[in-house]
Design an enzyme around this catalytic site. Structure first.
Site, mmCIF file in Angstrom:
data_model
loop_
_atom_site.group_PDB
_atom_site.id
_atom_site.type_symbol
_atom_site.label_atom_id
_atom_site.label_comp_id
_atom_site.label_asym_id
_atom_site.label_seq_id
_atom_site.Cartn_x
_atom_site.Cartn_y
_atom_site.Cartn_z
ATOM 1 N N ASN A 47 0.869 -1.187 0.000
ATOM 2 C CA ASN A 47 0.000 0.000 0.000
ATOM 3 C C ASN A 47 0.906 1.238 0.000
ATOM 4 O O ASN A 47 1.683 1.440 0.938
ATOM 5 C CB ASN A 47 -0.901 -0.045 1.245
ATOM 6 C CG ASN A 47 -1.797 1.164 1.331
ATOM 7 O OD1 ASN A 47 -1.353 2.289 1.141
ATOM 8 N ND2 ASN A 47 -3.064 0.955 1.643
ATOM 9 N N ASP A 104 -0.102 4.477 -0.222
ATOM 10 C CA ASP A 104 -0.825 5.722 0.109
ATOM 11 C C ASP A 104 0.089 6.782 0.721
ATOM 12 O O ASP A 104 -0.057 7.976 0.456
ATOM 13 C CB ASP A 104 -1.919 5.466 1.159
ATOM 14 C CG ASP A 104 -3.065 4.637 0.627
ATOM 15 O OD1 ASP A 104 -3.123 4.426 -0.599
ATOM 16 O OD2 ASP A 104 -3.884 4.188 1.452
ATOM 17 N N HIS A 105 0.997 6.324 1.595
ATOM 18 C CA HIS A 105 1.742 7.324 2.367
ATOM 19 C C HIS A 105 2.902 7.950 1.595
ATOM 20 O O HIS A 105 3.490 8.931 2.063
ATOM 21 C CB HIS A 105 2.153 6.748 3.722
ATOM 22 C CG HIS A 105 0.936 6.411 4.534
ATOM 23 N ND1 HIS A 105 -0.050 7.349 4.783
ATOM 24 C CD2 HIS A 105 0.495 5.250 5.074
ATOM 25 C CE1 HIS A 105 -1.029 6.776 5.463
ATOM 26 N NE2 HIS A 105 -0.729 5.499 5.648
ATOM 27 N N HIS A 147 -5.621 3.508 -1.634
ATOM 28 C CA HIS A 147 -6.941 3.820 -1.079
ATOM 29 C C HIS A 147 -7.332 5.222 -1.546
ATOM 30 O O HIS A 147 -6.699 6.208 -1.144
ATOM 31 C CB HIS A 147 -6.872 3.755 0.458
ATOM 32 C CG HIS A 147 -8.186 3.928 1.138
ATOM 33 N ND1 HIS A 147 -8.351 3.715 2.489
ATOM 34 C CD2 HIS A 147 -9.414 4.288 0.689
ATOM 35 C CE1 HIS A 147 -9.606 3.960 2.835
ATOM 36 N NE2 HIS A 147 -10.277 4.312 1.749
ATOM 37 N N ARG A 188 -9.531 7.872 -0.916
ATOM 38 C CA ARG A 188 -10.491 8.297 0.108
ATOM 39 C C ARG A 188 -11.341 9.435 -0.412
ATOM 40 O O ARG A 188 -10.904 10.227 -1.254
ATOM 41 C CB ARG A 188 -9.750 8.758 1.369
ATOM 42 C CG ARG A 188 -8.945 7.670 2.046
ATOM 43 C CD ARG A 188 -8.396 8.183 3.363
ATOM 44 N NE ARG A 188 -9.469 8.298 4.320
ATOM 45 C CZ ARG A 188 -9.704 7.415 5.310
ATOM 46 N NH1 ARG A 188 -8.906 6.398 5.494
ATOM 47 N NH2 ARG A 188 -10.717 7.591 6.115
ATOM 48 N N ARG A 241 -7.186 12.697 0.930
ATOM 49 C CA ARG A 241 -6.087 13.182 1.767
ATOM 50 C C ARG A 241 -4.718 12.704 1.273
ATOM 51 O O ARG A 241 -3.711 13.301 1.592
ATOM 52 C CB ARG A 241 -6.297 12.786 3.222
ATOM 53 C CG ARG A 241 -6.199 11.317 3.483
ATOM 54 C CD ARG A 241 -6.287 11.011 4.968
ATOM 55 N NE ARG A 241 -7.635 11.203 5.472
ATOM 56 C CZ ARG A 241 -8.074 10.639 6.598
ATOM 57 N NH1 ARG A 241 -7.261 9.889 7.321
ATOM 58 N NH2 ARG A 241 -9.312 10.812 7.001
ATOM 59 N N GLU A 284 -8.601 0.229 -2.741
ATOM 60 C CA GLU A 284 -9.455 0.246 -1.538
ATOM 61 C C GLU A 284 -10.356 1.465 -1.626
ATOM 62 O O GLU A 284 -9.899 2.547 -2.001
ATOM 63 C CB GLU A 284 -8.594 0.392 -0.278
ATOM 64 C CG GLU A 284 -7.658 -0.757 -0.047
ATOM 65 C CD GLU A 284 -6.673 -0.468 1.074
ATOM 66 O OE1 GLU A 284 -5.927 -1.378 1.423
ATOM 67 O OE2 GLU A 284 -6.643 0.675 1.593
ATOM 68 N N THR A 330 -8.405 3.747 8.408
ATOM 69 C CA THR A 330 -9.573 2.865 8.484
ATOM 70 C C THR A 330 -9.578 2.200 9.865
ATOM 71 O O THR A 330 -8.587 1.589 10.258
ATOM 72 C CB THR A 330 -9.489 1.781 7.378
ATOM 73 O OG1 THR A 330 -9.044 2.414 6.187
ATOM 74 C CG2 THR A 330 -10.817 1.122 7.152
ATOM 75 N N GLU A 370 -10.889 -9.504 3.293
ATOM 76 C CA GLU A 370 -9.630 -9.076 3.908
ATOM 77 C C GLU A 370 -9.927 -8.840 5.376
ATOM 78 O O GLU A 370 -10.801 -8.033 5.716
ATOM 79 C CB GLU A 370 -9.085 -7.812 3.240
ATOM 80 C CG GLU A 370 -7.764 -7.375 3.893
ATOM 81 C CD GLU A 370 -7.040 -6.273 3.132
ATOM 82 O OE1 GLU A 370 -7.011 -6.325 1.883
ATOM 83 O OE2 GLU A 370 -6.513 -5.374 3.793
ATOM 84 N N HIS A 422 -3.801 -4.233 7.675
ATOM 85 C CA HIS A 422 -3.900 -3.108 8.600
ATOM 86 C C HIS A 422 -2.986 -3.258 9.812
ATOM 87 O O HIS A 422 -3.074 -4.233 10.544
ATOM 88 C CB HIS A 422 -5.320 -2.819 9.080
ATOM 89 C CG HIS A 422 -5.511 -1.356 9.270
ATOM 90 N ND1 HIS A 422 -5.181 -0.712 10.423
ATOM 91 C CD2 HIS A 422 -5.883 -0.394 8.403
ATOM 92 C CE1 HIS A 422 -5.376 0.579 10.271
ATOM 93 N NE2 HIS A 422 -5.788 0.800 9.051
ATOM 94 N N GLY A 423 -2.109 -2.263 9.934
ATOM 95 C CA GLY A 423 -1.242 -2.154 11.105
ATOM 96 C C GLY A 423 -0.081 -3.127 11.144
ATOM 97 O O GLY A 423 0.669 -3.157 12.132
ATOM 98 N N HIS A 455 1.716 1.358 5.985
ATOM 99 C CA HIS A 455 2.339 2.341 6.871
ATOM 100 C C HIS A 455 3.720 1.895 7.360
ATOM 101 O O HIS A 455 4.682 2.674 7.351
ATOM 102 C CB HIS A 455 1.399 2.623 8.054
ATOM 103 C CG HIS A 455 1.873 3.728 8.930
ATOM 104 N ND1 HIS A 455 2.524 3.502 10.117
ATOM 105 C CD2 HIS A 455 1.832 5.076 8.783
ATOM 106 C CE1 HIS A 455 2.835 4.658 10.662
ATOM 107 N NE2 HIS A 455 2.424 5.622 9.872
HETATM 108 N N1 PXP Z 1 -5.888 -2.966 4.036
HETATM 109 C C1 PXP Z 1 -6.888 -2.060 4.128
HETATM 110 C C2 PXP Z 1 -8.263 -2.503 3.758
HETATM 111 C C3 PXP Z 1 -6.637 -0.733 4.537
HETATM 112 O O1 PXP Z 1 -7.667 0.151 4.624
HETATM 113 C C4 PXP Z 1 -5.311 -0.342 4.813
HETATM 114 C C5 PXP Z 1 -5.032 1.085 5.151
HETATM 115 O O2 PXP Z 1 -5.326 1.903 4.064
HETATM 116 C C6 PXP Z 1 -4.295 -1.313 4.703
HETATM 117 C C7 PXP Z 1 -4.614 -2.615 4.326
HETATM 118 C C8 PXP Z 1 -2.876 -0.987 5.008
HETATM 119 O O3 PXP Z 1 -2.757 -0.684 6.368
HETATM 120 P P1 PXP Z 1 -1.394 -0.151 6.953
HETATM 121 O O4 PXP Z 1 -1.067 1.115 6.237
HETATM 122 O O5 PXP Z 1 -1.690 0.039 8.406
HETATM 123 O O6 PXP Z 1 -0.363 -1.221 6.705
#
Ligand code: PXP
Length: 257
Positions: A7, A9-10, A43, A45, A49, A73, A104, A161, A202-203, A225
């Site tokens: 991912n 996004d960041h 993602h 959003r 953002r 996402e 999320t 997921e 996630h996380g 992240h």
């Molecule tokens: N999966 C989903 C469905 C998410 O919403 C996110 C965060 O956008 C992630 C995975 C990735 O999470 P993280 O950035 O905490 O690794």
């Protein structure tokens, strides 16, 4: 094979913080693929953002170059559904979205009738625009929610997921992980009866991912992240390579039911 979805996004979060053209999301996607990522996850959003509409089609082109999937996402809003249909990702992961949240915060609440109807309608719209699209649902590991997934399930839905945020927090706090493992074992059984894919996200960090891999629950991990944070010190290519090598070395497909 266990797949790693990165991912990114960041990368866009850093770009948006200054409103510059850099760091390039396209270069980030290429770097991930060149170092073993199996998929790029972004993602879009509603508040834009981090990822912008133009990023979706730009990243899609990179995924085509590498013949690997783009996983988008998104929440169930009509506006985002329209962008998704225009950009034609390979996968869509439907997530709950709340403008105030930092990230999320949990899975889709499919026990709520209105939410269930919204998700059902989003699936219908997406599938009519993109008949070959694969859809996953971001949910908690919970048997009642999984019963609701069954109502929506194949062929409209291809995977779930599991939200691993609470597990990942417990791992960092060195709390007891057995309740999570027991829950993932039960959920995997239900999901496999429905013939759906079982993904996680996630996380997650390197260590908390490895602990899950050894249990052999999941076929795919979507991680963002931690990868981007670690890249500050080691570089994106090197982090993705190390993580993918560890996934290959520790994937315990024998443990699967
Ligand atoms: N999966 C989903 C469905 C998410 O919403 C996110 C965060 O956008 C992630 C995975 C990735 O999470 P993280 O950035 O905490 O690794």
């Amino acid at each position: 094979m266990v797949r790693l979805g990165v991912n990114i996004d960041h990368v866009a979060t850093i770009r948006q913080a200054r409103g510059e053209e850099y760091p390039s999301i396209v270069a980030a996607a290429r770097t991930c693929f060149m170092n073993g990522a199996d998929q790029i996850t972004i993602h879009l959003r509603e508040d834009r953002r981090h990822i912008q509409d133009t990023d979706v089609s730009a990243v899609k082109l990179v995924t085509r170059e590498f013949s690997l999937p783009l996983n988008l996402e998104m929440g169930c809003s009509d506006e985002i559904i329209k962008v998704a249909i225009e950009s034609a990702p390979d996968w869509v992961c439907l997530v709950p979205e709340n403008r105030q949240e930092r990230t999320t915060e949990g899975g889709l609440n499919l026990l709520d009738k209105m939410n269930f109807a919204r998700v059902k309608d989003a699936i219908k719209q997406l599938k009519s625009g993109l008949p070959n699209l694969k859809i996953s649902l971001f949910i908690e590991s919970n048997p009642d929610i999984l019963k609701q997934v069954k109502e929506l399930s194949a062929p409209a839905v291809s995977a779930v997921e599991i939200h691993t945020g609470d597990y990942a927090r417990a791992f960092l706090n060195e709390d007891d992980l057995q309740p999570f493992f027991a829950s993932y074992t039960r959920s995997r059984e239900m999901v496999k009866e429905m013939r759906l894919g079982f993904h996680a996200g996630h996380g997650l960090t390197y260590e908390s991912t490895l602990a899950l891999l050894k249990k052999g629950f999941f076929e795919e991990f979507n991680i963002g992240h931690w990868i981007i944070s670690e890249s500050i010190f080691q570089g994106l290519g090197s982090v993705v390579k190390k993580l993918k090598e560890a996934i290959n070395a520790n994937a315990n497909t024998n443990a699967r039911g």
